[in-house]
Design a protein around this motif. Structure first.
Motif, mmCIF file in Angstrom:
data_model
loop_
_atom_site.group_PDB
_atom_site.id
_atom_site.type_symbol
_atom_site.label_atom_id
_atom_site.label_comp_id
_atom_site.label_asym_id
_atom_site.label_seq_id
_atom_site.Cartn_x
_atom_site.Cartn_y
_atom_site.Cartn_z
ATOM 1 N N GLY A 61 0.658 29.270 40.792
ATOM 2 C CA GLY A 61 0.528 30.712 40.961
ATOM 3 C C GLY A 61 0.058 31.113 42.349
ATOM 4 O O GLY A 61 0.253 30.402 43.336
ATOM 5 N N TRP A 62 -0.595 32.254 42.404
ATOM 6 C CA TRP A 62 -1.050 32.843 43.666
ATOM 7 C C TRP A 62 -2.142 32.014 44.325
ATOM 8 O O TRP A 62 -2.920 31.340 43.679
ATOM 9 C CB TRP A 62 -1.619 34.232 43.416
ATOM 10 C CG TRP A 62 -0.776 35.163 42.638
ATOM 11 C CD1 TRP A 62 0.590 35.118 42.457
ATOM 12 C CD2 TRP A 62 -1.221 36.285 41.903
ATOM 13 N NE1 TRP A 62 1.010 36.141 41.676
ATOM 14 C CE2 TRP A 62 -0.092 36.894 41.319
ATOM 15 C CE3 TRP A 62 -2.464 36.859 41.673
ATOM 16 C CZ2 TRP A 62 -0.178 38.029 40.534
ATOM 17 C CZ3 TRP A 62 -2.540 37.992 40.893
ATOM 18 C CH2 TRP A 62 -1.410 38.566 40.334
ATOM 19 N N TYR A 63 -2.198 32.097 45.632
ATOM 20 C CA TYR A 63 -3.269 31.540 46.475
ATOM 21 C C TYR A 63 -3.441 30.027 46.386
ATOM 22 O O TYR A 63 -4.481 29.509 46.782
ATOM 23 C CB TYR A 63 -4.603 32.235 46.203
ATOM 24 C CG TYR A 63 -4.572 33.695 46.563
ATOM 25 C CD1 TYR A 63 -4.451 34.100 47.888
ATOM 26 C CD2 TYR A 63 -4.605 34.667 45.576
ATOM 27 C CE1 TYR A 63 -4.391 35.436 48.222
ATOM 28 C CE2 TYR A 63 -4.549 36.006 45.898
ATOM 29 C CZ TYR A 63 -4.444 36.387 47.232
ATOM 30 O OH TYR A 63 -4.381 37.708 47.554
ATOM 31 N N THR A 64 -2.465 29.303 45.914
ATOM 32 C CA THR A 64 -2.558 27.846 45.915
ATOM 33 C C THR A 64 -2.652 27.355 47.359
ATOM 34 O O THR A 64 -2.000 27.885 48.245
ATOM 35 C CB THR A 64 -1.327 27.238 45.212
ATOM 36 O OG1 THR A 64 -1.366 27.637 43.841
ATOM 37 C CG2 THR A 64 -1.305 25.729 45.305
ATOM 38 N N ALA A 65 -3.454 26.356 47.590
ATOM 39 C CA ALA A 65 -3.632 25.723 48.902
ATOM 40 C C ALA A 65 -4.191 26.667 49.954
ATOM 41 O O ALA A 65 -3.980 26.469 51.143
ATOM 42 C CB ALA A 65 -2.332 25.084 49.383
ATOM 43 N N GLY A 66 -4.915 27.665 49.549
ATOM 44 C CA GLY A 66 -5.527 28.591 50.510
ATOM 45 C C GLY A 66 -6.789 28.016 51.127
ATOM 46 O O GLY A 66 -7.471 27.202 50.530
ATOM 47 N N MET A 67 -7.077 28.442 52.330
ATOM 48 C CA MET A 67 -8.293 28.076 53.058
ATOM 49 C C MET A 67 -8.440 26.565 53.259
ATOM 50 O O MET A 67 -9.540 26.041 53.270
ATOM 51 C CB MET A 67 -9.535 28.639 52.359
ATOM 52 C CG MET A 67 -9.519 30.133 52.241
ATOM 53 S SD MET A 67 -10.972 30.808 51.426
ATOM 54 C CE MET A 67 -10.773 30.175 49.771
ATOM 55 N N ASN A 68 -7.333 25.861 53.399
ATOM 56 C CA ASN A 68 -7.372 24.412 53.575
ATOM 57 C C ASN A 68 -7.372 24.021 55.048
ATOM 58 O O ASN A 68 -6.885 24.755 55.901
ATOM 59 C CB ASN A 68 -6.160 23.760 52.909
ATOM 60 C CG ASN A 68 -6.306 23.670 51.415
ATOM 61 O OD1 ASN A 68 -7.392 23.837 50.876
ATOM 62 N ND2 ASN A 68 -5.214 23.412 50.728
#
Length: 131
Positions: A61-68
């Protein structure tokens, strides 16, 4: 040494799956496969692990792998909007369709790609090249 791990997300809270992913990276795993992500949001966020790969076996879904910063994230399926949001380094591959806001605000040190395979049509937008 390095090893690969499989996590089954079915019946688990997203927070618990993310903790297991981070724990695997800290314990020296080179790769984690997540089965049954079922289109849930915010998987594999805030990872700071270069040389670490997370593979989702299904849609996210949404925002997967964010801020990595550092990991290589692969989605074998479709993904919701804002995958890779605020990603500072690493790589994302989507083997399916990607929602709007994909790879928004990533610097040139990070990259995303959407490989063109027989099972998915080209997207109306294309991945950045030459990174």
């Amino acid at each position: 040494g390095t090893f690969a791990l499989t996590i089954d997300a079915e019946g688990q809270e997203t927070r618990d799956v993310n903790r297991a992913i981070k724990r695997a990276a800290a314990d020296g795993a080179s790769e984690v496969h997540v089965k049954n992500p079922a289109g849930r949001h915010s998987f594999a966020v805030a990872l700071r692990s270069e040389g670490f790969k997370v593979v989702f076996e299904g849609p996210v879904g949404w925002y997967t792998a964010g801020m990595n910063y550092g990991p290589h994230v692969v989605v074998n399926g479709n993904c919701g909007w804002a995958i890779g949001e605020c990603m500072m380094g690493g790589r994302i591959e989507v083997h399916g369709h990607a929602g709007s806001g994909t790879a928004a605000s990533i610097p040139t040190s990070a990259s995303w790609s959407r490989p063109r395979t027989a099972s998915c049509r080209p997207s109306p937008w294309s991945a950045p090249r030459g990174r």
